[in-house]
Write a protein that holds these residues in place. Structure first.
Motif, short mmCIF file in Angstrom:
data_model
loop_
_atom_site.label_atom_id
_atom_site.label_comp_id
_atom_site.label_asym_id
_atom_site.label_seq_id
_atom_site.Cartn_x
_atom_site.Cartn_y
_atom_site.Cartn_z
N GLY A 1 0.79 -1.21 0.00
CA GLY A 1 0.00 0.00 0.00
C GLY A 1 0.82 1.26 0.00
N MET A 2 2.13 1.15 0.17
CA MET A 2 2.99 2.33 0.19
C MET A 2 3.00 2.99 -1.18
SD MET A 2 7.07 2.55 1.03
CE MET A 2 6.83 2.27 2.78
N LYS A 3 2.87 4.31 -1.18
CA LYS A 3 2.92 5.07 -2.42
C LYS A 3 4.36 5.39 -2.74
CE LYS A 3 1.09 9.30 -4.54
NZ LYS A 3 0.25 10.50 -4.31
N ILE A 4 4.77 5.10 -3.97
CA ILE A 4 6.14 5.37 -4.36
C ILE A 4 6.16 6.11 -5.69
CG2 ILE A 4 7.00 3.31 -3.19
CD1 ILE A 4 7.32 2.06 -5.98
N LYS A 5 7.28 6.75 -5.95
CA LYS A 5 7.49 7.42 -7.23
C LYS A 5 8.82 6.98 -7.79
CE LYS A 5 7.52 11.92 -9.52
NZ LYS A 5 7.40 13.39 -9.36
N ASN B 1 4.32 11.16 -14.74
CA ASN B 1 3.87 11.03 -13.36
C ASN B 1 3.93 9.55 -12.98
OD1 ASN B 1 2.83 11.78 -10.90
ND2 ASN B 1 0.72 11.63 -11.56
N ALA B 2 5.16 9.07 -12.80
CA ALA B 2 5.38 7.64 -12.56
C ALA B 2 5.14 7.31 -11.09
CB ALA B 2 6.78 7.24 -12.99
N VAL B 3 3.89 7.32 -10.71
CA VAL B 3 3.51 7.06 -9.32
C VAL B 3 2.78 5.73 -9.26
CG1 VAL B 3 2.15 7.86 -7.35
CG2 VAL B 3 3.34 9.51 -8.80
N GLY B 4 3.15 4.91 -8.29
CA GLY B 4 2.50 3.62 -8.12
C GLY B 4 2.38 3.25 -6.65
N TYR B 5 1.92 2.04 -6.42
CA TYR B 5 1.72 1.53 -5.07
C TYR B 5 2.33 0.14 -4.96
CZ TYR B 5 -1.68 5.32 -4.74
OH TYR B 5 -2.27 6.55 -4.74
N ALA C 1 16.32 2.43 -10.35
CA ALA C 1 15.39 3.56 -10.25
C ALA C 1 15.54 4.20 -8.88
CB ALA C 1 13.96 3.09 -10.46
N ARG C 2 15.36 5.52 -8.86
CA ARG C 2 15.30 6.23 -7.59
C ARG C 2 13.86 6.16 -7.10
NH1 ARG C 2 16.84 11.99 -7.68
NH2 ARG C 2 17.17 11.71 -5.45
N VAL C 3 13.68 5.57 -5.95
CA VAL C 3 12.33 5.36 -5.43
C VAL C 3 12.11 6.27 -4.23
CG1 VAL C 3 10.75 3.68 -4.42
CG2 VAL C 3 12.35 2.97 -6.20
N LEU C 4 11.10 7.11 -4.34
CA LEU C 4 10.68 7.94 -3.21
C LEU C 4 9.81 7.08 -2.30
CD1 LEU C 4 10.26 10.66 -1.75
CD2 LEU C 4 8.39 11.11 -3.33
#
Length: 239
Positions: free
Chosen positions: A164-168, A178-182, A216-219
């Motif tokens: 469920g964590m939101k990452i970019k 807008n490469a945003v996923g979960y 990849a750099r993951v936020l």
């Protein structure tokens, strides 16, 4: 007498007005109070900003893009004489017959499990003998591959990556996207590379444009300024 004069002078100094003190170079009490109040307000404002201002925390994570194969091999279930329905590549629907293998009075039909284009195994033609387990044909699916983005999570950060964590994800290919996923799920057991696989739920049009593998750099989280500073100082102290 001298002692009484000294006491009188001391009392006189303490009773002088702020105007006299200002002329004599002493800081008026009012200015001192206002300055102290302003200083406290500035410190409080900086503390509030430090706790509310969020700093992004990035990690470098290897990733791979996997996709289900778009071609399915059709294997003969028994030995016998093969009779192909199509001799050339042909459109076929799910449930259509691809070939029949005849052995005496027995006939075994090979059925297409998907819709696509069937291609016979060109090592065999209609009327040839085929053995059990040999490939009769392959069906190339008309559907797009089911792409999946998988992060390779090392042991030291596995506890911080949860479902469920939101990452970019930021790569050269997604700088303007807008490469945003979960995080959809995280494996319980590490793989042969001692990494945990985290499946990312993300729009397919972004995943299919990524290189098949890379970093990849993951936020993965955000921290306030003070937490970031204290964590960095503690880390430096241990090092």
């Amino acid at each position: 007498m001298e002692e009484e004069k000294k006491i009188f002078i001391d009392k006189g100094l303490s009773l002088r007005s702020e105007e006299v003190n200002e002329v004599m170079g002493n800081v008026p009490h009012r200015v001192f109070r206002i300055g102290t109040f302003i200083f406290i307000c500035i410190v409080a404002l900086l503390v509030a900003i430090g706790y509310t201002l969020q700093v992004p925390n990035y990690i470098e994570v290897p990733y791979i893009v996997s996709g289900n194969t778009s071609a399915i091999g059709i294997v003969s279930k028994n030995a016998g004489i093969v009779m192909f329905r199509y001799n050339q590549p042909h459109n076929i629907n799910e449930g259509d017959t691809i070939a029949t293998v005849i052995n005496g009075n027995d006939s075994v039909y090979s059925i297409s499990p998907i819709r696509g284009i069937v291609e016979n195994n060109f090592l065999y033609t209609t009327g040839d003998n085929i053995v059990r387990g040999d490939t009769l044909a392959r069906v190339i699916s008309c559907e797009l591959p089911n792409y999946r983005l998988i992060l390779k999570i090392s042991r030291n950060i596995k506890s911080e990556i949860i479902c469920g964590m939101k990452i970019k994800i930021i790569t050269k290919e997604t700088m303007t996207e807008n490469a945003v996923g979960y995080i959809k799920k995280v494996s319980v057991i590490p793989d042969e590379a001692n990494c945990y696989n985290a499946v990312v739920e993300m729009p397919i049009n972004i995943i299919q444009n990524l290189p098949r593998f890379g970093k990849a750099r993951v936020l993965y989280k955000q921290e306030n300024v003070f937490t970031k500073i204290f964590a960095h100082r503690n880390k430096s102290a241990f090092e």
